[in-house]
Design an enzyme around this catalytic site. Sequence first.
Site, PDB file in Angstrom:
ATOM      1  N   ASP A   1      38.738  17.494  44.792  1.00  0.00           N
ATOM      2  CA  ASP A   1      37.601  18.342  44.426  1.00  0.00           C
ATOM      3  C   ASP A   1      36.359  17.457  44.419  1.00  0.00           C
ATOM      4  O   ASP A   1      36.197  16.601  43.565  1.00  0.00           O
ATOM      5  CB  ASP A   1      37.850  18.948  43.045  1.00  0.00           C
ATOM      6  CG  ASP A   1      36.686  19.800  42.543  1.00  0.00           C
ATOM      7  OD1 ASP A   1      35.652  19.881  43.231  1.00  0.00           O
ATOM      8  OD2 ASP A   1      36.817  20.385  41.446  1.00  0.00           O
TER       9      ASP A   1
ATOM     10  N   TRP B   1      36.966  20.327  34.617  1.00  0.00           N
ATOM     11  CA  TRP B   1      37.339  21.055  35.828  1.00  0.00           C
ATOM     12  C   TRP B   1      38.707  20.613  36.337  1.00  0.00           C
ATOM     13  O   TRP B   1      39.497  21.428  36.827  1.00  0.00           O
ATOM     14  CB  TRP B   1      36.259  20.888  36.896  1.00  0.00           C
ATOM     15  CG  TRP B   1      34.913  21.305  36.385  1.00  0.00           C
ATOM     16  CD1 TRP B   1      33.795  20.536  36.231  1.00  0.00           C
ATOM     17  CD2 TRP B   1      34.548  22.615  35.901  1.00  0.00           C
ATOM     18  NE1 TRP B   1      32.767  21.276  35.688  1.00  0.00           N
ATOM     19  CE2 TRP B   1      33.199  22.551  35.477  1.00  0.00           C
ATOM     20  CE3 TRP B   1      35.228  23.823  35.785  1.00  0.00           C
ATOM     21  CZ2 TRP B   1      32.526  23.640  34.949  1.00  0.00           C
ATOM     22  CZ3 TRP B   1      34.555  24.925  35.259  1.00  0.00           C
ATOM     23  CH2 TRP B   1      33.223  24.816  34.849  1.00  0.00           C
TER      24      TRP B   1
ATOM     25  N   LYS C   1      25.565  22.238  44.484  1.00  0.00           N
ATOM     26  CA  LYS C   1      25.107  20.959  43.968  1.00  0.00           C
ATOM     27  C   LYS C   1      24.489  20.105  45.079  1.00  0.00           C
ATOM     28  O   LYS C   1      23.321  19.765  45.017  1.00  0.00           O
ATOM     29  CB  LYS C   1      26.260  20.227  43.275  1.00  0.00           C
ATOM     30  CG  LYS C   1      26.835  21.037  42.105  1.00  0.00           C
ATOM     31  CD  LYS C   1      27.960  20.335  41.405  1.00  0.00           C
ATOM     32  CE  LYS C   1      28.644  21.244  40.399  1.00  0.00           C
ATOM     33  NZ  LYS C   1      27.776  21.662  39.300  1.00  0.00           N
TER      34      LYS C   1
END
Length: 357
Positions: free
Chosen positions: A169, A102, A193
């Site tokens: 992030d 990511w 999540k």
Amino acid sequence: MKVHNFSAGPSILPEEVMQQAAKAVLNLNETGLSILEISHRSPEFLAILAEAKSLVLELLDLPQNEYKVLFLQGGASMEFLRIPMNLMQKGGKAAYLNTGTWADNAVKEAKAFGEVIEVASSKDMHYSYIPKAYTIPDDADYFHCTSNNTIYGTQMRSFPETAIPFVCDMSSDIFSRKLDFSQFDLIYAGAQKNIGPAGTTLIVIRERILGNPKNGLPNIMNYQMHIERESMYNTPAVFAIYTSMLTLRWIKKAGGIAAMEARNNKKAALLYEEIDHNPLFEGTAAKEDRSLMNVTFRLKDANHTEAFDTLCKTYHISGLKGHRTVGGYRASLYNALPVESVQMLIEVMQQFQRSHS
């Protein structure tokens, strides 16, 4: 039947949150309307959105006069674009730490808007560790890192000091451990999540880093426009925000982030101990960088895979398969996962050892 859900995302939610959300699907707070059909401009939803924003800042211990909270759409991948579009100056540059898939995707997207300096990368070792020694250029427009790497099971234990805007992030470990969140100028996280269901993305931003609006920046990509419109420039993800608010309530009720961290430390310690002492398994991430959220491991003998998978299924263990790009196994230990599920996985691993040693 009790299912032990180790899915990396969309992931497990607290049982009481699911019960409350299910009730609201039929009748939200005795209004006679479903949460799925109320207007995003109704008093009911405006109260939900306000509470969710307030809880975010309270749990992160951030001042309301400095930070703004947004719930937007598009997932963290949208923020890979929105961040350079808002923070990178014309002809400017940004600094990125590349620690996983990511983070690498964020680097690729940012390159469309200016120069990207990769201050360090662990790609050389298949992202199995977190780089430690690197220099962040003072003349970059911002520095970006990923706090936890869901696929490879690594996590930043500490964060560098920098004089430039600091972007992080935190999609897979937000609200999971105590940090000085004021060191960050922009935090973003997909909800699916540790916050709620898929469908919304949390952005927490120190408003002063935005500066003057950029000419030609589309409104839908402009953080200042979303702040001005209170996350309602376009229709927000009402149900996802409502369920996120319920989850934030649950975190606060359970004792806040400190309580979540204690739970997560216990779960991770139990599972890593089993991985390190069971001769049939081995971890895949550097020990000093192991994630508390995503525990990655594999069988030393791949020929045992089918038998182990069958045993896991027998005991209703779900979502344990590793990411398609790396294989092996990944046990995601998000806030809502009970320690009993970890203990069940350990029992299955020990039973497998007894029958296959």
